[in-house]
Enzyme design. Structure first.
Site, PDB file in Angstrom:
ATOM      1  N   LYS A 180      47.441  40.456  31.929  1.00  0.00           N
ATOM      2  CA  LYS A 180      46.994  39.312  31.241  1.00  0.00           C
ATOM      3  C   LYS A 180      45.488  39.277  30.901  1.00  0.00           C
ATOM      4  CE  LYS A 180      45.934  35.312  31.585  1.00  0.00           C
ATOM      5  NZ  LYS A 180      44.706  34.909  30.871  1.00  0.00           N
ATOM      6  N   GLU A 256      37.240  41.598  41.901  1.00  0.00           N
ATOM      7  CA  GLU A 256      35.963  41.314  41.690  1.00  0.00           C
ATOM      8  C   GLU A 256      35.342  40.053  41.000  1.00  0.00           C
ATOM      9  OE1 GLU A 256      35.628  44.883  39.077  1.00  0.00           O
ATOM     10  OE2 GLU A 256      36.244  46.086  40.432  1.00  0.00           O
ATOM     11  N   CYS A 290      28.646  39.838  35.061  1.00  0.00           N
ATOM     12  CA  CYS A 290      28.636  39.206  36.499  1.00  0.00           C
ATOM     13  C   CYS A 290      27.781  39.982  37.337  1.00  0.00           C
ATOM     14  CB  CYS A 290      30.130  39.915  37.051  1.00  0.00           C
ATOM     15  SG  CYS A 290      30.354  41.945  36.784  1.00  0.00           S
ATOM     16  N   GLU A 392      26.706  29.851  39.928  1.00  0.00           N
ATOM     17  CA  GLU A 392      26.820  30.887  39.038  1.00  0.00           C
ATOM     18  C   GLU A 392      26.798  30.189  37.587  1.00  0.00           C
ATOM     19  OE1 GLU A 392      30.489  33.020  38.120  1.00  0.00           O
ATOM     20  OE2 GLU A 392      29.281  34.823  38.099  1.00  0.00           O
TER      21      GLU A 392
HETATM   22  P1  NAD Z   1      38.111  33.054  34.979  1.00  0.00           P
HETATM   23  O1  NAD Z   1      38.372  33.300  36.654  1.00  0.00           O
HETATM   24  O2  NAD Z   1      38.060  31.632  34.572  1.00  0.00           O
HETATM   25  O3  NAD Z   1      39.325  33.954  34.219  1.00  0.00           O
HETATM   26  C1  NAD Z   1      39.633  35.250  34.385  1.00  0.00           C
HETATM   27  C2  NAD Z   1      41.287  35.585  34.072  1.00  0.00           C
HETATM   28  O4  NAD Z   1      42.106  34.687  35.324  1.00  0.00           O
HETATM   29  C3  NAD Z   1      41.474  34.930  32.814  1.00  0.00           C
HETATM   30  O5  NAD Z   1      42.636  35.893  32.196  1.00  0.00           O
HETATM   31  C4  NAD Z   1      42.358  33.666  33.172  1.00  0.00           C
HETATM   32  O6  NAD Z   1      43.615  33.322  32.456  1.00  0.00           O
HETATM   33  C5  NAD Z   1      43.032  34.002  34.542  1.00  0.00           C
HETATM   34  N1  NAD Z   1      43.339  32.676  35.517  1.00  0.00           N
HETATM   35  C6  NAD Z   1      42.593  31.591  35.295  1.00  0.00           C
HETATM   36  N2  NAD Z   1      43.277  30.660  36.332  1.00  0.00           N
HETATM   37  C7  NAD Z   1      44.432  31.540  36.811  1.00  0.00           C
HETATM   38  C8  NAD Z   1      45.468  31.292  37.822  1.00  0.00           C
HETATM   39  N3  NAD Z   1      45.667  30.087  38.428  1.00  0.00           N
HETATM   40  N4  NAD Z   1      46.317  32.202  37.947  1.00  0.00           N
HETATM   41  C9  NAD Z   1      46.255  33.639  37.338  1.00  0.00           C
HETATM   42  N5  NAD Z   1      45.250  33.823  36.377  1.00  0.00           N
HETATM   43  C10 NAD Z   1      44.559  32.945  36.137  1.00  0.00           C
HETATM   44  O7  NAD Z   1      37.135  33.933  34.649  1.00  0.00           O
HETATM   45  P2  NAD Z   1      36.593  34.132  33.166  1.00  0.00           P
HETATM   46  O8  NAD Z   1      35.619  32.940  32.894  1.00  0.00           O
HETATM   47  O9  NAD Z   1      37.334  34.757  32.262  1.00  0.00           O
HETATM   48  O10 NAD Z   1      35.217  35.268  33.786  1.00  0.00           O
HETATM   49  C11 NAD Z   1      33.667  35.111  34.112  1.00  0.00           C
HETATM   50  C12 NAD Z   1      33.939  35.177  35.668  1.00  0.00           C
HETATM   51  O11 NAD Z   1      34.399  36.629  36.122  1.00  0.00           O
HETATM   52  C13 NAD Z   1      32.542  34.919  36.478  1.00  0.00           C
HETATM   53  O12 NAD Z   1      32.801  34.344  37.511  1.00  0.00           O
HETATM   54  C14 NAD Z   1      32.034  36.533  36.639  1.00  0.00           C
HETATM   55  O13 NAD Z   1      31.092  36.687  37.430  1.00  0.00           O
HETATM   56  C15 NAD Z   1      33.276  37.275  37.069  1.00  0.00           C
HETATM   57  N6  NAD Z   1      33.261  38.655  36.878  1.00  0.00           N
HETATM   58  C16 NAD Z   1      33.080  39.225  37.930  1.00  0.00           C
HETATM   59  C17 NAD Z   1      33.031  40.577  37.811  1.00  0.00           C
HETATM   60  C18 NAD Z   1      33.021  41.657  38.784  1.00  0.00           C
HETATM   61  O14 NAD Z   1      32.788  42.860  38.773  1.00  0.00           O
HETATM   62  N7  NAD Z   1      32.640  40.932  40.214  1.00  0.00           N
HETATM   63  C19 NAD Z   1      33.149  41.219  36.506  1.00  0.00           C
HETATM   64  C20 NAD Z   1      33.168  40.242  35.288  1.00  0.00           C
HETATM   65  C21 NAD Z   1      33.225  39.051  35.415  1.00  0.00           C
END
Ligand code: NAD
Length: 488
Positions: A180, A256, A290, A392
């Site tokens: 997804k 992550e 991230c 963040e």
């Molecule tokens: P997000 O958590 O908003 O969304 C990530 C994914 O989760 C999307 O595909 C979204 O549709 C899905 N999602 C959201 N709610 C959900 C639920 N309840 N159930 C299932 N799926 C759900 O994150 P984002 O805004 O897309 O990305 C940015 C974030 O990702 C930042 O916090 C960043 O630090 C983190 N990030 C971490 C790493 C790492 O390696 N630690 C790498 C990249 C990004």
């Protein structure tokens, strides 16, 4: 730009599905419509999971590691053969400069398949000769088996790279996946379906469903009892929601998550290097990395000089369209994210920050004015509990604070619930070893940033993640280690 229909990819075929729902895919560069995405409902998620389950026992499940590895090499080569298509789709979805995506996102997206395909061929398992009271003994040895159907939920900041970082090892270990992608950046994940078919990946091994999180495809997937384990990259809060879903059926997770990473600059650093590295760690990908730095701590004797020189460099950053090779920074990924970042710019102002640079929306040419642009921003002078220092933001901004002792700065670095990454700048090796060993995080760079070796463990400590992936560590999550005990 032409508008594309972006479809779900289930059992080797593209499908609109039956939900009848679509959503818009707009580029953050100028807000124009680039795609219409067909959202998966429960029926499509069911179909994708069913296809993935059946594929586990089909030809894919009967292949040797070598055969799967050969196919995954073809997938990597297939991405490379269609490099420009992937590049264009990724840059349109994210707004990031072509000059970044063409040496990070797309090549690393392809490499993730090769690295893990090669790795699984070369990992041995343990064995023990065990004495028994009757003197004949027993032989214990372990074998690895795929975990099953892996649900992959990915974010928007490095869409192809972070998705294949999960799909590569999952498939190399013999699992099947339902992915997804983020609703903001669905294009390259969907396009990869074509490459999978061309490479000979059997139907059902790689499936893609589109949609949002709660009450949509994301939640339908993570709640689905046919999913054996979930690997997720995204915000810590989303991780909490997914963990609750995964608790039903006691399914394994690999997370992550978010960060609020410190950069620590000692007076004995090489100032050139520290500024160049911190420029990248703060502003690369418009701050949407991230591992990026949002808190910079500078030892007091060099604080004023560092802030002045850093601001001077940041002032030179050029904002513009992805195709312009002289551009350093694109827009943020969406207007929603722009609103979030600007809300922190306002919070910094309200809390009395000294705004060294930026703090608002840049003046862009009329044709780009509807894009999700923000200015590179630097603050000083805020208390340690200010929201822009503790939460963040995920934008092109940082706060810089002076410090006096090693002990003080280690305490500051460790003061938040996050623990993803850190960067330490010093020419004193003893200090580098002392400090890097004490920072609570998954990866600590010394005199560098974003220097990655895919064989090493990657992940976050504290609220920045669960588990480690990378190299052999990925096998911990994507396989079940089974012990077989034979009485001789
Ligand atoms: P997000 O958590 O908003 O969304 C990530 C994914 O989760 C999307 O595909 C979204 O549709 C899905 N999602 C959201 N709610 C959900 C639920 N309840 N159930 C299932 N799926 C759900 O994150 P984002 O805004 O897309 O990305 C940015 C974030 O990702 C930042 O916090 C960043 O630090 C983190 N990030 C971490 C790493 C790492 O390696 N630690 C790498 C990249 C990004």
């Amino acid at each position: 730009m032409s508008t594309k229909e972006i479809l779900n990819f289930i059992n080797g075929e593209y499908t609109k599905g039956t939900s009848g729902k679509t959503f818009e895919n707009r580029t953050p560069v100028d807000g124009s419509l680039i795609g219409v995405v067909h959202e998966a409902g429960r029926a499509e998620v069911d179909a994708a999971v069913k296809a993935a389950r059946e594929a586990l026992t089909g030809p894919w499940g009967k292949m040797t590691n070598d055969q799967r590895s050969e196919i995954l090499h073809r997938v990597a080569n297939g991405v490379t053969a269609r490099f420009d298509e992937f590049l264009k789709a990724e840059c349109a979805d994210t707004g990031k400069p072509v000059s970044i995506a063409n040496h990070i996102d797309i090549p690393r997206g392809a490499a993730n398949f090769k690295v893990f395909a090669d790795l699984v061929k070369n990992v041995g398992n343990e064995s023990f000769e065990t004495p028994t009271p009757d003197g004949t003994g027993a032989l214990n040895f372990s074998v690895r088996r795929p975990k099953g159907v892996i649900g992959v939920i990915s974010p928007w900041n490095l869409p192809l790279l972070l998705m294949t970082w999960k799909v590569g090892p999952a498939l190399a270990c013999g699992n099947t996946v339902v992915v997804k992608p983020s609703e903001e950046t669905p294009a390259t994940t969907a396009l990869l379906g074509e490459v999978m078919n061309e490479a000979g990946v059997p139907p059902g091994v790689y499936n893609v469903i589109h949609g949002f999180g709660p009450d949509s495809a994301g939640a339908f997937l993570t709640e689905h009892p046919g999913v054996d384990a979930i690997t997720f990259t995204g915000e810590t809060r989303t991780g909490e929601a997914i963990m609750k879903a995964a608790a039903v059926g006691v399914r394994d997770v690999s997370f992550e998550l978010g960060g609020k990473n410190p950069g620590i600059v000692f007076a004995d650093c090489d100032m050139e290097k520290a500024i160049e590295g911190t420029m990248r760690s703060v502003f690369a990908n418009c701050g949407q990395v991230c591992l990026g730095t949002e808190r910079v701590y500078v030892e007091r004797p060099i604080f004023d000089e560092f802030v002045a020189r850093f601001a001077e460099s940041a002032k030179q950053l050029k904002l513009g369209i992805p195709e312009d090779p002289t551009v350093d920074m694109g827009p943020l990924v969406s207007h929603e994210h722009q609103r979030k970042v600007l809300s922190y710019y306002q919070k910094a102002k309200d809390a009395g920050a000294t705004i060294v640079l930026g703090g608002g929306v840049p003046n862009m040419p009329a044709e780009l004015a509807a894009g999700a642009w923000v200015e590179p921003t630097i603050w000083t002078g805020l208390p340690d509990d200010a929201a822009v220092i503790t939460e963040e933001i995920f934008g092109p901004c940082c706060h810089i604070r002076p410090f006096d002792t090693e002990e003080e700065v280690i305490k500051l670095a460790n003061s938040l619930p996050y623990g993803l990454a850190a960067a330490v700048w010093t020419e004193n090796t003893s200090r580098a070893l002392r400090v890097s060993g004490q920072i609570e995080c998954g990866i600590c760079w010394v005199n560098s940033w974003f220097l990655r070796d895919l064989r090493t463990a990657f992940g976050g400590s504290k609220q920045s993640g669960i588990g480690r992936e990378g190299g052999e560590h990925s096998l911990e999550f994507y396989t079940e280690l089974k012990n077989i005990c034979i009485k001789l």
